[in-house]
Design an enzyme around this catalytic site. Structure first.
Site, short mmCIF file in Angstrom:
data_model
loop_
_atom_site.label_atom_id
_atom_site.label_comp_id
_atom_site.label_asym_id
_atom_site.label_seq_id
_atom_site.Cartn_x
_atom_site.Cartn_y
_atom_site.Cartn_z
N ASP A 66 -27.91 -11.53 -85.56
CA ASP A 66 -27.23 -11.00 -84.37
C ASP A 66 -28.07 -11.31 -83.15
O ASP A 66 -29.03 -10.61 -82.84
CB ASP A 66 -27.02 -9.49 -84.50
CG ASP A 66 -26.13 -8.93 -83.37
OD1 ASP A 66 -26.01 -9.61 -82.33
OD2 ASP A 66 -25.58 -7.84 -83.56
N HIS B 129 -29.65 -7.02 -76.84
CA HIS B 129 -30.74 -6.41 -77.59
C HIS B 129 -32.10 -7.05 -77.30
O HIS B 129 -33.08 -6.68 -77.94
CB HIS B 129 -30.43 -6.51 -79.08
CG HIS B 129 -29.08 -5.99 -79.45
ND1 HIS B 129 -28.73 -4.67 -79.32
CD2 HIS B 129 -27.97 -6.63 -79.90
CE1 HIS B 129 -27.47 -4.51 -79.70
NE2 HIS B 129 -26.98 -5.67 -80.05
N ILE C 115 -31.07 -2.47 -75.93
CA ILE C 115 -30.87 -1.41 -76.92
C ILE C 115 -31.03 -1.96 -78.33
O ILE C 115 -30.89 -3.16 -78.57
CB ILE C 115 -29.49 -0.75 -76.78
CG1 ILE C 115 -28.37 -1.77 -77.02
CG2 ILE C 115 -29.34 -0.10 -75.41
CD1 ILE C 115 -26.97 -1.18 -77.02
N GLY D 57 -26.87 -1.58 -83.34
CA GLY D 57 -26.29 -0.47 -84.08
C GLY D 57 -26.46 -0.64 -85.58
O GLY D 57 -26.70 0.32 -86.31
#
Length: 282
Positions: free
Chosen positions: A183, A188, A203, A206
Site C-alpha cells: 500500500d 501514509h 496517518i 488502517g
C-alpha cells in the site's frame, strides 16, 4: 449518476493470480510489530496471521490501487475504508500461490453517502478455498437514489472487566515499513499530501491497525496460536498517527473474542481506532 447500482451490484471485478513467500510473511509480521519467533523466524514453525490474506494479492504492488469499479464513477478523494473482514478455511500457509476472484456484493444508500461492499474468494491452484474477504468503502457525496440503507448491528462489549487490556506503541517509522506490504498511498508517508487531505501528518494504514489488533488479541488471549483464528472483522472508526499508542481491550466469549481499539494517552486519549471488533474462533 456517478453510481449506477443496476450495473454495479453483482459485477465481477475479475480474477488475479498471486503468490507469496516466507519472506513476505516475515515482512508483514514485522510491519505489525511482531516479536514472537513463531511469526518472525522461518525455522521456528512459521505461522501466518489470517489478516495476511487481506494484503497477499497486492503485496508486491508499488502503485496506489486503482478505483475502477463498474457502474461507479468515483474518485479516491471521496473514499474512506469502512470495514474489513476475513474468514479462513484453515491455517494460511507460509508460502503458496492462489487466485482471488472479486465481485461487488452490495451497495447501500446512506443518503449523503454510499457504501460499496466487495467480496473476494481466494482459491489454491487445485480449487480449494483458502479464504474469503469482505470489505466496504464509504463514498462521500453519493447515495440518495432510494436504495437499501443496509443493516447495522453494533457489537456490544461486555460490562465486566476485559480479559486483556494492553497497549502497543506505534513506531514513528511504522507506516513507512508497512507501505512495503503493498500500500503505497502517499497519505501514509508524505507530510504535504497528508496536509492537503486534511491531516496534520501522515496517518498509519488502517490495515496496519487491523493487523496489530489481531496480533495483540492472538498473543494475549490465544497463546499466540494463529490456527485458533477462523475470522476477524472490524469497522474502521478513526485514525492513528505514528508515534501514538493503541490500547486494545478484549473479552473472550464462547465462540469468539470481542474487542475495542482506541488511542491511549496524549491529546487524543480515548479516540476510537477500530470498532465492532470480532475475532471468530476456529
Amino acid at each position: 449518476m456517478p453510481i449506477d447500482p443496476d450495473v454495479a451490484i453483482g459485477a465481477e471485478l475479475g480474477s488475479v493470480d498471486f503468490s507469496w513467500t516466507e519472506s513476505d510473511v516475515l515482512l508483514y509480521h514485522l510491519a505489525l510489530g511482531a516479536t514472537d519467533l513463531s511469526y518472525t523466524l522461518e525455522t521456528a514453525g512459521l505461522q501466518v496471521l489470517p489478516s495476511f490474506g487481506v494484503v497477499a494479492p497486492t503485496f508486491h504492488a508499488s502503485d496506489p490501487p486503482p478505483l475502477d469499479l463498474p457502474g461507479c464513477d468515483i474518485n479516491l478523494a471521496q473514499v474512506v475504508h469502512g470495514s474489513q473482514s476475513i474468514s479462513v478455511a484453515g491455517p494460511v500457509p507460509p508460502c503458496g500461490s492462489a487466485t482471488v476472484t472479486t465481485r461487488i456484493s452490495e451497495i447501500w444508500d446512506k443518503g449523503k453517502a454510499a457504501v460499496i461492499w466487495q467480496e473476494g474468494v481466494a482459491r489454491s491452484a487445485s480449487g480449494e478455498e483458502l479464504w474469503t474477504t469482505r470489505s466496504s468503502i464509504f463514498v462521500k457525496g453519493e447515495g440518495g437514489w432510494g436504495g437499501d440503507r443496509g443493516t447495522s448491528s453494533p457489537v456490544e462489549l461486555p460490562e465486566r472487566a476485559p480479559d486483556t487490556d494492553t497497549t502497543y506503541d506505534v513506531w514513528p517509522q511504522q507506516a513507512l515499513l508497512y507501505r512495503l506490504c503493498g500500500d503505497r498511498n502517499p497519505l501514509h508517508a508524505d507530510p504535504d499530501f497528508a496536509k492537503a487531505a486534511g491531516f496534520p501528518a501522515p496517518i498509519l494504514h488502517g490495515l496496519c491497525s487491523y493487523g496489530i489488533v489481531l496480533r495483540t488479541l492472538t498473543e494475549q488471549l490465544l497463546d499466540a496460536d494463529a490456527s485458533q483464528v477462523a475470522g476477524f472483522g472490524v469497522k474502521f472508526a478513526g485514525v492513528v498517527f505514528p508515534g501514538e499508542t493503541i490500547r486494545v481491550q478484549g473479552w473472550r466469549e464462547d465462540y469468539r473474542i470481542v474487542a475495542s481499539a482506541t488511542v491511549a494517552g496524549g491529546d487524543r486519549d480515548g479516540a476510537p481506532v477500530l470498532g465492532d471488533v470480532v475475532l471468530t474462533l476456529a
